[in-house]
Design a protein around this motif. Structure first.
Motif, PDB file in Angstrom:
ATOM      1  N   UNK A   1       0.858  -1.256  -0.080  1.00 48.84           N
ATOM      2  CA  UNK A   1       0.060  -0.152  -0.105  1.00 48.84           C
ATOM      3  C   UNK A   1       0.866   1.153  -0.109  1.00 48.84           C
ATOM      4  N   UNK A   2       1.757   1.218   0.924  1.00 53.12           N
ATOM      5  CA  UNK A   2       2.857   2.328   0.942  1.00 53.12           C
ATOM      6  C   UNK A   2       3.769   2.474  -0.034  1.00 53.12           C
ATOM      7  N   UNK A   3       3.812   1.424  -1.028  1.00 56.29           N
ATOM      8  CA  UNK A   3       4.625   1.401  -2.066  1.00 56.29           C
ATOM      9  C   UNK A   3       3.901   2.082  -3.274  1.00 56.29           C
ATOM     10  N   UNK A   4       2.791   1.669  -3.463  1.00 54.02           N
ATOM     11  CA  UNK A   4       1.759   2.191  -4.416  1.00 54.02           C
ATOM     12  C   UNK A   4       1.501   3.887  -4.079  1.00 54.02           C
ATOM     13  N   UNK A   5       1.327   4.073  -2.843  1.00 50.42           N
ATOM     14  CA  UNK A   5       1.143   5.566  -2.312  1.00 50.42           C
ATOM     15  C   UNK A   5       2.099   6.612  -2.726  1.00 50.42           C
ATOM     16  N   UNK A   6       3.438   6.106  -2.159  1.00 56.49           N
ATOM     17  CA  UNK A   6       4.560   6.814  -2.390  1.00 56.49           C
ATOM     18  C   UNK A   6       4.885   6.876  -4.072  1.00 56.49           C
ATOM     19  N   UNK A   7       4.933   5.876  -4.658  1.00 60.37           N
ATOM     20  CA  UNK A   7       5.263   5.904  -6.032  1.00 60.37           C
ATOM     21  C   UNK A   7       4.148   6.742  -7.113  1.00 60.37           C
ATOM     22  N   UNK A   8       3.076   6.741  -6.806  1.00 63.40           N
ATOM     23  CA  UNK A   8       1.990   7.569  -7.310  1.00 63.40           C
ATOM     24  C   UNK A   8       2.185   8.778  -7.001  1.00 63.40           C
TER      25      UNK A   8
ATOM     26  N   UNK B   1       4.527  -0.960  15.795  1.00 65.46           N
ATOM     27  CA  UNK B   1       5.628  -0.569  15.339  1.00 65.46           C
ATOM     28  C   UNK B   1       6.184  -1.451  13.942  1.00 65.46           C
ATOM     29  N   UNK B   2       5.890  -2.554  13.866  1.00 71.10           N
ATOM     30  CA  UNK B   2       6.184  -3.315  12.729  1.00 71.10           C
ATOM     31  C   UNK B   2       5.523  -2.808  11.799  1.00 71.10           C
ATOM     32  N   UNK B   3       4.018  -2.510  11.708  1.00 66.64           N
ATOM     33  CA  UNK B   3       3.363  -1.834  10.800  1.00 66.64           C
ATOM     34  C   UNK B   3       3.993  -0.600   9.999  1.00 66.64           C
ATOM     35  N   UNK B   4       4.365   0.254  11.149  1.00 71.82           N
ATOM     36  CA  UNK B   4       5.328   1.594  10.681  1.00 71.82           C
ATOM     37  C   UNK B   4       6.448   0.976  10.000  1.00 71.82           C
ATOM     38  N   UNK B   5       7.163   0.038  10.314  1.00 73.47           N
ATOM     39  CA  UNK B   5       8.371  -0.445   9.603  1.00 73.47           C
ATOM     40  C   UNK B   5       7.974  -0.764   8.201  1.00 73.47           C
ATOM     41  N   UNK B   6       6.999  -1.753   8.044  1.00 69.66           N
ATOM     42  CA  UNK B   6       6.644  -2.280   6.664  1.00 69.66           C
ATOM     43  C   UNK B   6       6.069  -1.144   6.103  1.00 69.66           C
ATOM     44  N   UNK B   7       5.486  -0.206   6.396  1.00 73.69           N
ATOM     45  CA  UNK B   7       5.009   1.160   5.571  1.00 73.69           C
ATOM     46  C   UNK B   7       6.255   1.550   5.238  1.00 73.69           C
ATOM     47  N   UNK B   8       7.408   1.847   5.847  1.00 73.53           N
ATOM     48  CA  UNK B   8       8.704   2.679   5.682  1.00 73.53           C
ATOM     49  C   UNK B   8       9.269   1.557   4.612  1.00 73.53           C
ATOM     50  N   UNK B   9       9.318   0.450   4.518  1.00 74.13           N
ATOM     51  CA  UNK B   9       9.753  -0.263   3.594  1.00 74.13           C
ATOM     52  C   UNK B   9       9.254  -0.232   2.218  1.00 74.13           C
ATOM     53  N   UNK B  10       7.840  -0.073   2.218  1.00 76.20           N
ATOM     54  CA  UNK B  10       7.309   0.130   1.051  1.00 76.20           C
ATOM     55  C   UNK B  10       7.710   1.436   0.393  1.00 76.20           C
TER      56      UNK B  10
ATOM     57  N   UNK C   1       8.402  14.511  -0.418  1.00 76.03           N
ATOM     58  CA  UNK C   1       7.294  13.561  -0.978  1.00 76.03           C
ATOM     59  C   UNK C   1       7.422  12.181  -0.031  1.00 76.03           C
ATOM     60  N   UNK C   2       8.795  11.856  -0.059  1.00 76.81           N
ATOM     61  CA  UNK C   2       9.033  10.650   0.754  1.00 76.81           C
ATOM     62  C   UNK C   2       8.608  10.673   2.010  1.00 76.81           C
ATOM     63  N   UNK C   3       9.287  11.808   2.580  1.00 78.37           N
ATOM     64  CA  UNK C   3       9.158  12.170   4.234  1.00 78.37           C
ATOM     65  C   UNK C   3       7.615  12.272   4.383  1.00 78.37           C
ATOM     66  N   UNK C   4       7.135  12.804   3.484  1.00 76.13           N
ATOM     67  CA  UNK C   4       5.333  13.001   3.874  1.00 76.13           C
ATOM     68  C   UNK C   4       4.671  11.502   3.722  1.00 76.13           C
ATOM     69  N   UNK C   5       5.019  10.790   2.912  1.00 79.07           N
ATOM     70  CA  UNK C   5       4.562   9.462   2.891  1.00 79.07           C
ATOM     71  C   UNK C   5       5.124   8.658   4.185  1.00 79.07           C
ATOM     72  N   UNK C   6       6.450   8.558   4.473  1.00 81.46           N
ATOM     73  CA  UNK C   6       6.607   8.181   5.526  1.00 81.46           C
ATOM     74  C   UNK C   6       5.919   8.446   6.844  1.00 81.46           C
ATOM     75  N   UNK C   7       5.761   9.902   6.887  1.00 80.32           N
ATOM     76  CA  UNK C   7       5.172  10.620   8.208  1.00 80.32           C
ATOM     77  C   UNK C   7       3.594  10.099   8.259  1.00 80.32           C
TER      78      UNK C   7
END
Length: 118
Positions: free
Chosen positions: A43-50, A91-100, A65-71
Protein backbone atom coordinates in the motif's frame (compact mmCIF):
# COMPACT_ATOMS: atom_id res chain seq x y z
CA UNK A 1 -3.94 11.70 -20.31
CA UNK A 2 -3.05 9.58 -17.25
CA UNK A 3 -0.51 12.20 -16.19
CA UNK A 4 -3.34 14.70 -15.78
CA UNK A 5 -5.20 12.30 -13.48
CA UNK A 6 -2.27 11.25 -11.27
CA UNK A 7 -2.91 13.92 -8.63
CA UNK A 8 -6.53 12.78 -8.30
CA UNK A 9 -5.44 9.14 -8.18
CA UNK A 10 -2.83 9.97 -5.50
CA UNK A 11 -5.41 11.79 -3.39
CA UNK A 12 -7.87 8.90 -3.71
CA UNK A 13 -5.19 6.38 -2.71
CA UNK A 14 -4.28 8.53 0.30
CA UNK A 15 -7.91 8.74 1.40
CA UNK A 16 -8.44 5.04 0.71
CA UNK A 17 -5.52 4.05 2.92
CA UNK A 18 -6.88 6.22 5.74
CA UNK A 19 -10.34 4.69 5.45
CA UNK A 20 -9.08 1.11 5.29
CA UNK A 21 -6.72 1.78 8.19
CA UNK A 22 -9.26 3.41 10.49
CA UNK A 23 -12.55 1.55 9.92
CA UNK A 24 -13.52 -1.69 11.57
CA UNK A 25 -12.98 -4.57 9.18
CA UNK A 26 -14.22 -8.11 9.56
CA UNK A 27 -11.89 -11.05 9.93
CA UNK A 28 -10.45 -12.50 6.76
CA UNK A 29 -11.61 -16.06 6.08
CA UNK A 30 -8.01 -17.05 5.39
CA UNK A 31 -5.45 -16.18 8.04
CA UNK A 32 -1.78 -16.08 7.01
CA UNK A 33 0.72 -14.97 9.65
CA UNK A 34 2.12 -11.50 9.02
CA UNK A 35 0.51 -11.14 5.57
CA UNK A 36 -0.67 -7.73 6.76
CA UNK A 37 2.94 -6.53 6.74
CA UNK A 38 3.16 -7.27 3.02
CA UNK A 39 -0.15 -5.47 2.54
CA UNK A 40 1.23 -2.44 4.40
CA UNK A 41 4.44 -2.42 2.35
CA UNK A 42 2.49 -2.74 -0.91
CA UNK A 43 0.00 0.00 0.00
CA UNK A 44 2.75 2.47 0.90
CA UNK A 45 4.80 1.47 -2.13
CA UNK A 46 1.84 2.35 -4.37
CA UNK A 47 1.07 5.52 -2.38
CA UNK A 48 4.64 6.80 -2.61
CA UNK A 49 5.21 5.87 -6.25
CA UNK A 50 1.98 7.53 -7.40
CA UNK A 51 2.74 10.73 -5.44
CA UNK A 52 6.29 10.79 -6.84
CA UNK A 53 4.99 10.42 -10.38
CA UNK A 54 2.15 12.89 -9.84
CA UNK A 55 4.49 15.59 -8.54
CA UNK A 56 7.42 14.79 -10.81
CA UNK A 57 7.09 17.96 -12.89
CA UNK A 58 6.74 20.25 -9.88
CA UNK A 59 9.36 21.95 -7.73
CA UNK A 60 8.45 19.75 -4.77
CA UNK A 61 11.47 17.78 -3.62
CA UNK A 62 11.46 14.02 -4.04
CA UNK A 63 12.75 13.79 -0.48
CA UNK A 64 9.85 15.90 0.81
CA UNK A 65 7.34 13.57 -0.89
CA UNK A 66 9.06 10.50 0.56
CA UNK A 67 9.14 12.09 4.02
CA UNK A 68 5.44 12.97 3.81
CA UNK A 69 4.53 9.39 2.85
CA UNK A 70 6.62 8.04 5.73
CA UNK A 71 5.07 10.57 8.12
CA UNK A 72 1.56 9.75 6.85
CA UNK A 73 2.12 6.05 7.58
CA UNK A 74 3.32 6.85 11.08
CA UNK A 75 0.39 9.18 11.78
CA UNK A 76 -2.12 6.56 10.60
CA UNK A 77 -0.64 4.04 13.05
CA UNK A 78 -0.84 6.60 15.88
CA UNK A 79 -4.46 7.37 14.97
CA UNK A 80 -5.31 3.67 15.12
CA UNK A 81 -4.21 3.65 18.76
CA UNK A 82 -5.69 6.98 19.76
CA UNK A 83 -9.05 7.28 17.98
CA UNK A 84 -10.16 3.68 17.55
CA UNK A 85 -10.84 0.93 20.05
CA UNK A 86 -10.82 -1.84 17.44
CA UNK A 87 -7.57 -1.19 15.54
CA UNK A 88 -4.01 -1.51 16.81
CA UNK A 89 -1.06 0.61 15.78
CA UNK A 90 2.11 -1.44 15.65
CA UNK A 91 5.76 -0.57 15.27
CA UNK A 92 6.13 -3.41 12.74
CA UNK A 93 3.36 -1.80 10.67
CA UNK A 94 5.30 1.48 10.66
CA UNK A 95 8.37 -0.49 9.61
CA UNK A 96 6.43 -2.25 6.82
CA UNK A 97 5.03 1.10 5.66
CA UNK A 98 8.57 2.52 5.61
CA UNK A 99 9.86 -0.42 3.59
CA UNK A 100 7.17 0.21 0.98
CA UNK A 101 8.07 3.91 0.85
CA UNK A 102 11.77 3.09 0.53
CA UNK A 103 11.26 0.55 -2.27
CA UNK A 104 9.12 3.06 -4.19
CA UNK A 105 11.80 5.73 -3.75
CA UNK A 106 14.54 3.38 -4.97
CA UNK A 107 12.53 2.32 -8.03
CA UNK A 108 11.56 5.90 -8.81
CA UNK A 109 15.13 7.13 -8.43
CA UNK A 110 16.53 4.27 -10.49
CA UNK A 111 14.09 4.33 -13.37
CA UNK A 112 11.39 6.99 -13.48
CA UNK A 113 13.46 9.99 -12.46
CA UNK A 114 16.03 9.32 -15.18
CA UNK A 115 13.46 8.67 -17.91
CA UNK A 116 12.07 12.04 -18.98
CA UNK A 117 9.42 10.44 -21.23
CA UNK A 118 7.47 9.03 -18.27
Amino acid sequence: MLKDKLIIIAILITIGIAIISLVKLGKSPIEINHIDKLEHAFAYFVLTLVWLLALKRTKISTYAIVFCCFFYGTIIEVLQVTITSYRFGEFLDVLANSVGVLIAFIIYSSFFKKNKAI
